[in-house]
Write an enzyme that holds these catalytic residues in place. Structure first.
Site, mmCIF file in Angstrom:
data_model
loop_
_atom_site.group_PDB
_atom_site.id
_atom_site.type_symbol
_atom_site.label_atom_id
_atom_site.label_comp_id
_atom_site.label_asym_id
_atom_site.label_seq_id
_atom_site.Cartn_x
_atom_site.Cartn_y
_atom_site.Cartn_z
ATOM 1 N N ARG A 51 43.700 43.510 30.535
ATOM 2 C CA ARG A 51 43.967 42.104 30.287
ATOM 3 C C ARG A 51 42.715 41.278 30.560
ATOM 4 O O ARG A 51 41.955 41.571 31.475
ATOM 5 C CB ARG A 51 45.111 41.614 31.176
ATOM 6 C CG ARG A 51 46.446 42.283 30.910
ATOM 7 C CD ARG A 51 47.478 41.830 31.921
ATOM 8 N NE ARG A 51 48.771 42.496 31.737
ATOM 9 C CZ ARG A 51 49.812 42.322 32.528
ATOM 10 N NH1 ARG A 51 49.725 41.494 33.561
ATOM 11 N NH2 ARG A 51 50.947 42.970 32.288
ATOM 12 N N ASP A 53 41.369 37.130 31.125
ATOM 13 C CA ASP A 53 41.837 35.796 31.478
ATOM 14 C C ASP A 53 41.453 34.775 30.416
ATOM 15 O O ASP A 53 40.674 35.065 29.498
ATOM 16 C CB ASP A 53 41.235 35.362 32.821
ATOM 17 C CG ASP A 53 41.764 36.168 33.991
ATOM 18 O OD1 ASP A 53 42.930 36.584 33.939
ATOM 19 O OD2 ASP A 53 40.996 36.380 34.954
ATOM 20 N N ARG A 199 34.198 38.551 38.266
ATOM 21 C CA ARG A 199 33.729 37.174 38.397
ATOM 22 C C ARG A 199 33.442 36.814 39.850
ATOM 23 O O ARG A 199 32.507 36.058 40.146
ATOM 24 C CB ARG A 199 34.758 36.229 37.782
ATOM 25 C CG ARG A 199 34.812 36.318 36.255
ATOM 26 C CD ARG A 199 36.062 35.673 35.687
ATOM 27 N NE ARG A 199 36.162 34.278 36.083
ATOM 28 C CZ ARG A 199 37.269 33.550 35.936
ATOM 29 N NH1 ARG A 199 38.365 34.102 35.407
ATOM 30 N NH2 ARG A 199 37.289 32.294 36.309
#
Length: 253
Positions: A51, A53, A199
């Site tokens: 997945r 974001d 991140r």
């Protein structure tokens, strides 16, 4: 129903991420709705290798899709690309999925790239594709710091508060930082990542690159397992999902 594998690229800017969400546009929704004409008018079931974001891009996302119609992979690719217009989602290749294959659970490695534009002038052509950091970054110091995070560790210090993974134990295979002209580029690879792990690692390494923290700091954070002490969560627009690897890869065409 026949299961197919898709190799997909997309610009994450207009989407809430990969996963379908009520009332918001996702990459998954675009693909599933595009397959509806091939699936008796119903959105097709999909699953991605990983997945992404909101705002995160992909160059090599792998997606499995099940549709009621038997099609040659090339015809499936062309049909999906016709119906995904005008959204910035493109099926680069398609294949019949190997027996027992899963885009997510058969994946043995995933890779990401993070781009930082490191100059005073703001981006024009690359807006929405890079994190703009005006102050000079020491890419060599960032790379040295990154090497302390390699291997198998508890990455609690770099996971999102909302991360749903049962364990924070992950094995980081690659975390390289290099300067390429005006850009500082981070490449990373692992079997799997925690939510926001990439991140958060990038945001922490930037503190080292700015000279605000020593090169030993990211490893100290890792050992301390306290997310509240780490650097900022780097913005999503600089991140791109690059690849997913499989022991038995699809026969793309």
């Amino acid at each position: 129903m026949p299961r197919y594998a898709l190799l997909v690229e997309y610009d994450g800017a207009p989407f809430v991420g990969w996963q379908r969400q009520a009332g918001s546009l996702s990459v998954q929704q675009v693909l599933e709705d595009a397959a509806a004409p091939l699936n008796g008018g119903q959105p097709a079931a999909t699953q991605a290798s990983g997945r992404t974001d909101a705002g995160v891009h992909a160059e090599g996302q792998v997606v499995q899709i099940e549709i009621a119609t038997e099609l040659e992979p090339l015809r499936l690719r062309e049909a999906l690309n016709y119906h995904t217009r005008p959204h910035p989602v493109s099926v680069l290749a398609a294949a019949r999925a190997p027996e027992g294959w899963s885009a997510r659970f058969s994946c043995i490695g995933r890779g990401y790239r993070y781009r930082i534009l490191n100059r005073r002038a703001r981006p024009a052509l690359e807006a929405g594709r890079v994190w703009h950091v005006q102050q000079p970054l020491d890419a060599m110091a960032m790379h040295a710091a990154a090497q302390g995070l390699l291997g198998q560790h508890d990455f609690s210090a770099f996971r999102a508060a909302a991360c749903q993974a049962k364990s924070a134990l992950r094995t980081l295979d690659r975390l390289d930082v290099s300067r390429q002209g005006e850009e500082v580029v981070v490449h990373t690879a692992a079997r799997s990542f925690l939510h926001h792990q990439v991140r958060n690692m990038v945001g922490t390494l930037v503190q080292v690159g700015l000279g605000r923290r020593p090169a030993t700091w990211p490893r100290q954070l890792l050992d301390g397992r306290d997310r509240t002490l780490a650097g900022q969560n780097a913005p999503p627009e600089g991140l791109t999902f690059l690849f997913a690897r499989y022991e038995t890869p699809p026969d793309w065409c």
